[in-house]
Scaffold this motif. Structure first.
Motif, mmCIF file in Angstrom:
data_model
loop_
_atom_site.group_PDB
_atom_site.id
_atom_site.type_symbol
_atom_site.label_atom_id
_atom_site.label_comp_id
_atom_site.label_asym_id
_atom_site.label_seq_id
_atom_site.Cartn_x
_atom_site.Cartn_y
_atom_site.Cartn_z
ATOM 1 N N TRP A 1 74.082 -2.620 -28.478
ATOM 2 C CA TRP A 1 75.146 -3.593 -28.283
ATOM 3 C C TRP A 1 74.958 -4.862 -29.098
ATOM 4 N N TYR A 2 73.726 -5.288 -29.292
ATOM 5 C CA TYR A 2 73.523 -6.498 -30.081
ATOM 6 C C TYR A 2 74.131 -6.320 -31.473
ATOM 7 N N THR A 3 73.829 -5.207 -32.113
ATOM 8 C CA THR A 3 74.343 -4.955 -33.467
ATOM 9 C C THR A 3 75.858 -4.756 -33.460
ATOM 10 N N ILE A 4 76.361 -4.011 -32.479
ATOM 11 C CA ILE A 4 77.806 -3.751 -32.401
ATOM 12 C C ILE A 4 78.564 -5.041 -32.173
ATOM 13 N N ILE A 5 78.103 -5.860 -31.241
ATOM 14 C CA ILE A 5 78.770 -7.135 -30.946
ATOM 15 C C ILE A 5 78.729 -8.030 -32.171
ATOM 16 N N ARG A 6 77.580 -8.108 -32.828
ATOM 17 C CA ARG A 6 77.446 -8.979 -34.007
ATOM 18 C C ARG A 6 78.438 -8.583 -35.094
ATOM 19 N N ARG A 7 78.577 -7.299 -35.345
ATOM 20 C CA ARG A 7 79.487 -6.855 -36.410
ATOM 21 C C ARG A 7 80.944 -7.083 -36.019
ATOM 22 N N SER A 8 81.271 -6.854 -34.744
ATOM 23 C CA SER A 8 82.638 -7.062 -34.283
ATOM 24 C C SER A 8 83.005 -8.544 -34.323
ATOM 25 N N LEU A 9 82.065 -9.392 -33.942
ATOM 26 C CA LEU A 9 82.294 -10.837 -34.007
ATOM 27 C C LEU A 9 82.568 -11.295 -35.436
ATOM 28 N N GLU A 10 81.856 -10.711 -36.391
ATOM 29 C CA GLU A 10 82.018 -11.131 -37.782
ATOM 30 C C GLU A 10 83.421 -10.816 -38.288
ATOM 31 N N VAL A 11 83.986 -9.680 -37.862
ATOM 32 C CA VAL A 11 85.362 -9.350 -38.247
ATOM 33 C C VAL A 11 86.313 -10.421 -37.749
ATOM 34 N N LYS A 12 86.219 -10.721 -36.463
ATOM 35 C CA LYS A 12 87.170 -11.691 -35.906
ATOM 36 C C LYS A 12 86.902 -13.098 -36.428
ATOM 37 N N ARG A 13 85.636 -13.448 -36.632
ATOM 38 C CA ARG A 13 85.298 -14.776 -37.136
ATOM 39 C C ARG A 13 85.961 -15.030 -38.487
ATOM 40 N N LYS A 14 85.853 -14.089 -39.402
ATOM 41 C CA LYS A 14 86.436 -14.260 -40.729
ATOM 42 C C LYS A 14 87.951 -14.419 -40.658
ATOM 43 N N ILE A 15 88.582 -13.623 -39.801
ATOM 44 C CA ILE A 15 90.038 -13.675 -39.693
ATOM 45 C C ILE A 15 90.501 -14.994 -39.091
ATOM 46 N N VAL A 16 89.833 -15.433 -38.030
ATOM 47 C CA VAL A 16 90.254 -16.663 -37.349
ATOM 48 C C VAL A 16 90.000 -17.892 -38.214
ATOM 49 N N ILE A 17 88.889 -17.920 -38.940
ATOM 50 C CA ILE A 17 88.631 -19.051 -39.842
ATOM 51 C C ILE A 17 89.708 -19.121 -40.925
ATOM 52 N N ALA A 18 90.135 -17.965 -41.412
ATOM 53 C CA ALA A 18 91.166 -17.938 -42.457
ATOM 54 C C ALA A 18 92.528 -18.362 -41.929
ATOM 55 N N ASP A 19 92.773 -18.154 -40.633
ATOM 56 C CA ASP A 19 94.109 -18.407 -40.077
ATOM 57 C C ASP A 19 93.977 -18.816 -38.603
ATOM 58 N N PRO A 20 93.559 -20.059 -38.327
ATOM 59 C CA PRO A 20 93.254 -20.458 -36.947
ATOM 60 C C PRO A 20 94.447 -20.453 -36.004
ATOM 61 N N TYR A 21 95.664 -20.639 -36.507
ATOM 62 C CA TYR A 21 96.828 -20.750 -35.619
ATOM 63 C C TYR A 21 97.798 -19.577 -35.733
ATOM 64 N N GLU A 22 97.311 -18.473 -36.248
ATOM 65 C CA GLU A 22 98.068 -17.222 -36.273
ATOM 66 C C GLU A 22 99.396 -17.352 -37.017
ATOM 67 N N LYS A 23 99.303 -17.878 -38.233
ATOM 68 C CA LYS A 23 100.490 -17.985 -39.081
ATOM 69 C C LYS A 23 100.600 -16.816 -40.059
ATOM 70 N N GLY A 24 99.489 -16.108 -40.265
ATOM 71 C CA GLY A 24 99.484 -15.020 -41.236
ATOM 72 C C GLY A 24 98.521 -13.922 -40.859
ATOM 73 N N ILE A 25 97.389 -13.839 -41.582
ATOM 74 C CA ILE A 25 96.491 -12.697 -41.439
ATOM 75 C C ILE A 25 95.945 -12.516 -40.027
#
Length: 343
Positions: free
Chosen positions: A205-229
């Motif tokens: 779970w540590y590895t799975i959670i870390r990788r899943s978090l990285e997906v969402k982290r990159k997306i949210v940093i790129a678009d914090p208010y859900e205007k696009g990606i």
């Protein structure tokens, strides 16, 4: 092992929760702590953080668990308890629980006295990989999920896989739906590994959670208010939320991840017609999800339309979907007329 993951305005601490909570509280002087729990986390999870609370002034608020109680009447009770506990604008709320606790506790903190600081301590897999990033807070209203809410970043998010030992098999599987989603929308390289996991109790779970978090982290940093990606995170959720609301009102509620699993299967079918996903990938996706969750519940489109029409992503009379072009590649703002939504 302790890892600090920076997410724009705050950090996620991945590792032993007693250590991370102590570190965060040392950095932010506070007049009083307010810990929001539900019946389950009060018994099973609060003891895991109590060593970090020694010699601190704190008040524990316990509410009933589950989505049926993520409503304004519960929020009013929390605000009343905050007031009775004497919280001021220098107090900190610690939300100890799953997505309902995080959503509602954060919402109550963000609106109490025009906003006080809060720490998210997600205790379910679902909340650790999904609600922990993005600052979306809110409550359900008139049968519509997350209909009233705000965006507000927490002071910190503290994730410890040890909490997963307190979950039932059903709750653990529910959270895994969001892990599957993250791979399908933006991490196709993880799919071959994930799609062979069937024994969730013995997963890394540590590895799975870390990788899943990285997906969402990159997306949210790129678009914090859900205007696009950031809208790609809604894959499986347009129909999934409607299915969840339908069964909640019918008196036979599904867990969030169970509804999202069904939504991903149905929206993968739409992806073949409207986004270019191959039939081979559809079969692969559907077979794996069904191996864990069973066949998706049968529900008529007519029963879902009242909720679909209220979806926040819609444009005019068209319903907005995020669909898959390929495993690991997705598109957003796919606008469909009601007559096109057939699965």
């Amino acid at each position: 092992m302790m890892e600090k993951i920076e997410v724009d305005q705050y950090a996620i601490w991945l590792g032993p929760v007693a250590t991370s909570l102590a570190k965060v509280l040392e950095s932010y002087p506070t007049s009083r702590l307010f810990i929001l729990t539900d019946d389950h986390t009060h018994t099973c999870c609060l003891p895991l953080i109590e060593s970090s609370l020694k010699h601190r002034d704190y008040h524990v608020c316990q509410i009933r668990p589950g989505e049926p109680f993520k409503v304004i009447t519960t929020a009013i009770g929390i605000w009343q308890d905050m007031t009775s506990a004497g919280l001021d604008r220098h107090s900190i709320v610690i939300n100890l629980g799953g997505g309902v606790i995080g959503d509602m506790g954060g919402f109550c903190a963000a609106t109490y006295k025009r906003g006080i600081k809060f720490i998210q301590v997600p205790t379910t897999l679902l909340s650790q990989v999904d609600a922990s990033i993005g600052g979306k807070l809110g409550i359900d209203f008139d049968g519509y999920k997350n209909h009233i809410g705000v965006f507000q970043s927490p002071l910190a998010v503290l994730i410890d896989p040890v909490f997963l030992d307190t979950l039932s098999d059903r709750e653990l599987r529910s959270g895994y739906a969001e892990v599957i989603k993250h791979s399908l929308i933006a991490d196709g390289g993880h799919w071959p590994e994930l799609s062979h996991i069937h024994d969730l109790r013995n997963a890394d779970w540590y590895t799975i959670i870390r990788r899943s978090l990285e997906v969402k982290r990159k997306i949210v940093i790129a678009d914090p208010y859900e205007k696009g990606i950031r809208k790609v995170l809604n894959f499986g959720h347009t129909l999934g939320h409607a299915i969840e609301s339908h069964f909640l009102q019918s008196g036979m509620p599904l867990l969030h991840g169970e509804a999202i699993a069904a939504g991903m299967i149905y929206e993968a079918r739409l992806s073949v017609r409207f986004a270019g996903l191959t039939t081979e990938h559809l079969i692969n996706i559907s077979n794996y999800i069904e191996s864990l969750f069973g066949s998706p519940p049968k529900v008529a489109l007519a029963d879902l339309l009242p909720v679909l029409r209220q979806d926040k992503k819609n444009k005019g009379d068209q319903i907005s979907f995020s669909l898959l072009e390929d495993i690991g590649k997705s598109k957003w703002d796919v606008l469909l007329n009601e007559g096109e939504i057939q699965w």
